[in-house]
Design a protein around this motif. Sequence first.
Motif, PDB file in Angstrom:
ATOM      1  N   ALA A  24      -0.712   2.003  -3.781  1.00 35.91           N
ATOM      2  CA  ALA A  24      -0.901   3.062  -4.765  1.00 35.91           C
ATOM      3  C   ALA A  24      -1.336   4.374  -4.127  1.00 35.91           C
ATOM      4  N   VAL A  25      -1.989   4.301  -2.968  1.00 36.80           N
ATOM      5  CA  VAL A  25      -2.471   5.524  -2.323  1.00 36.80           C
ATOM      6  C   VAL A  25      -1.315   6.426  -1.915  1.00 36.80           C
ATOM      7  N   SER A  26      -0.100   5.880  -1.818  1.00 36.99           N
ATOM      8  CA  SER A  26       1.045   6.688  -1.414  1.00 36.99           C
ATOM      9  C   SER A  26       1.743   7.341  -2.597  1.00 36.99           C
ATOM     10  N   SER A  27       1.205   7.189  -3.802  1.00 38.68           N
ATOM     11  CA  SER A  27       1.829   7.761  -4.985  1.00 38.68           C
ATOM     12  C   SER A  27       1.925   9.277  -4.864  1.00 38.68           C
ATOM     13  N   PRO A  28       3.049   9.848  -5.251  1.00 36.06           N
ATOM     14  CA  PRO A  28       3.174  11.306  -5.172  1.00 36.06           C
ATOM     15  C   PRO A  28       2.321  11.992  -6.219  1.00 36.06           C
ATOM     16  N   ALA A  29       2.058  13.256  -5.998  1.00 38.08           N
ATOM     17  CA  ALA A  29       1.396  14.062  -7.022  1.00 38.08           C
ATOM     18  C   ALA A  29       2.300  14.124  -8.252  1.00 38.08           C
ATOM     19  N   VAL A  30       1.680  14.334  -9.408  1.00 38.61           N
ATOM     20  CA  VAL A  30       2.386  14.356 -10.686  1.00 38.61           C
ATOM     21  C   VAL A  30       2.215  15.732 -11.318  1.00 38.61           C
ATOM     22  N   ALA A  31       3.286  16.267 -11.898  1.00 37.21           N
ATOM     23  CA  ALA A  31       3.208  17.543 -12.599  1.00 37.21           C
ATOM     24  C   ALA A  31       4.034  17.468 -13.881  1.00 37.21           C
ATOM     25  N   LEU A  32       3.569  18.159 -14.889  1.00 37.95           N
ATOM     26  CA  LEU A  32       4.216  18.203 -16.198  1.00 37.95           C
ATOM     27  C   LEU A  32       4.743  19.596 -16.475  1.00 37.95           C
ATOM     28  N   THR A  33       5.947  19.691 -17.008  1.00 35.72           N
ATOM     29  CA  THR A  33       6.428  20.944 -17.561  1.00 35.72           C
ATOM     30  C   THR A  33       6.591  20.793 -19.064  1.00 35.72           C
ATOM     31  N   ILE A  34       6.044  21.747 -19.798  1.00 37.38           N
ATOM     32  CA  ILE A  34       6.219  21.834 -21.245  1.00 37.38           C
ATOM     33  C   ILE A  34       7.133  23.028 -21.464  1.00 37.38           C
ATOM     34  N   ALA A  35       8.397  22.764 -21.756  1.00 38.82           N
ATOM     35  CA  ALA A  35       9.388  23.839 -21.719  1.00 38.82           C
ATOM     36  C   ALA A  35      10.602  23.454 -22.539  1.00 38.82           C
ATOM     37  N   PHE A  58       6.335  14.155  -8.490  1.00 36.15           N
ATOM     38  CA  PHE A  58       6.906  13.393  -9.607  1.00 36.15           C
ATOM     39  C   PHE A  58       6.829  14.257 -10.852  1.00 36.15           C
ATOM     40  N   GLY A  59       7.995  14.627 -11.405  1.00 39.70           N
ATOM     41  CA  GLY A  59       8.035  15.561 -12.518  1.00 39.70           C
ATOM     42  C   GLY A  59       8.216  14.891 -13.866  1.00 39.70           C
ATOM     43  N   ALA A 105      -2.590   5.944 -10.644  1.00 44.02           N
ATOM     44  CA  ALA A 105      -2.925   6.203  -9.244  1.00 44.02           C
ATOM     45  C   ALA A 105      -2.927   7.690  -8.934  1.00 44.02           C
ATOM     46  N   ALA A 106      -1.989   8.412  -9.523  1.00 40.85           N
ATOM     47  CA  ALA A 106      -1.933   9.871  -9.372  1.00 40.85           C
ATOM     48  C   ALA A 106      -2.162  10.474 -10.747  1.00 40.85           C
TER      49      ALA A 106
END
Length: 298
Positions: A24-35, A58-59, A105-106
Amino acid sequence: MTSTAFDSAALTASDTVAAPASDAVSSPAVALTIAGSEATGGAGAQADLKTFQELGVFGIANLTCIVSFDPKDNWNHRFVPVDQQVIADQLEATTAAYGAASGAAAVLDTVKIGMLGSPATISTVAAALADGQFANVVLDPVLICKGQEPGHALDTDQALKAHILPLATFVTPNHFEAQSLSGLEITDVESLKAAAVRIHEISGAAVLAKGGVRLVGPDAVDVYYDGETLEVLSAPKVGEVAVSGAGCSLAAAVTAELAKGATPLAAARTAKAFVTAGIRNRVASGAPFDALWQGGPR
């Protein structure tokens, strides 16, 4: 940096087994777009997700509206809002899966705000932002939707300034939006600097004010200001016409970098370079505008 085609035949049965919890430590960062969704794929949530992917994040996209250009009406927007309950449901599901209390994890603490399109949507999103414990709120302040009824557009602009701008931690206005938010006329780099400072004073957010191709000169110039550091980000212009998706992708690149832990200034510098390469390697179509290619830096 070279790209390689994905080889589905190389995927073995063992590759499909879920990774152990220790990974789990290798999980990518997560970002959200509200669009909004933009049908040609050059802007909106589509551009945001492609930018996130290119930058290793991770989008997630929660859609606020569906926009399709009308080729029979000067390529104006055909704007269809998403039902408010549907928007609220998307936000609820996303934060439950990746929010601060999710146990993921992220953890999702970075969000980009794109086209909202109506006062009702602005109210729905503002409520979610207030409850979402987001450390980074990147606002691409879409203050006009070409083809919208003028009174509705004005109501939307005023609601965005009143309810979303105060929640932002980073704002990326284009030339028109920087003039509207600052109340200043922008004709050169010095007035762009003044506008960036004014917008920071109004919002408290870091600002990346975009001059782009709108300012006279050989370079596309943007100005970063965060209350302490003022930096001019400049690159040679690639043509004299704006490219679809450049503003969306710039804000999305800032969002991705912040999600990975970059400072706001470092995020702005990376985003500027990313968009410049994407414009240089833009995609042409039958529409009267080109689109930025997020794979341009490769």
